[in-house]
Design a protein around this motif. Structure first.
Motif: not given
Length: 125
Positions: A54-59
């Motif tokens: 959800x949101x697609x934040x990456x690290x």
């Protein structure tokens, strides 16, 4: 838990590219995050990249930042790892992982509750 199936590994020359895929066995609306880890011969498994569904934040791990890109396709229940500018030190078995509940510290293996079988990536010099 979720069944995960990786594909896309292979042999490539240094400087080349590969795209890994990881398909989840069920709808990903219940998945919190998916990630990629790798294990080179004689070394411990290490974090590569992760994406929150959800949101697609990456690290990313520092070693792959700027060269690898993790992405997802909701319609296909699939996460991808695009690997560019590959180096011999990227040679490893790459594992897909998923967690279906809210989890912190997604760079840690313990944050995930489902794992794929792994796919070999070999980068020749």
């Amino acid at each position: 838990q979720v069944q995960l199936v990786e594909s896309g590994g292979g042999l490539v020359q240094a400087g080349g590219s590969l795209r890994l895929s990881c398909a989840a066995s069920r709808r990903t609306f219940s998945i919190y995050a998916m990630g990629w880890f790798r294990q080179a011969p004689g070394k411990e498994r290490e974090f590569v990249a992760t994406i929150r569904w959800s949101g697609g934040s990456t690290y990313y791990a520092d070693s792959v930042k700027g060269r690898f890109t993790i992405s997802r396709d909701n319609a296909k229940n699939t996460v991808y790892l695009q690997m560019n500018s590959l180096k011999p030190e990227d040679t490893a078995v790459y594992y897909c992982a998923a967690v279906d509940y809210s989890s912190n510290y997604l760079q840690l293996q313990s944050a995930y509750n489902s794992w794929g079988q792994g796919t070999q990536v070999t980068v020749s010099s």
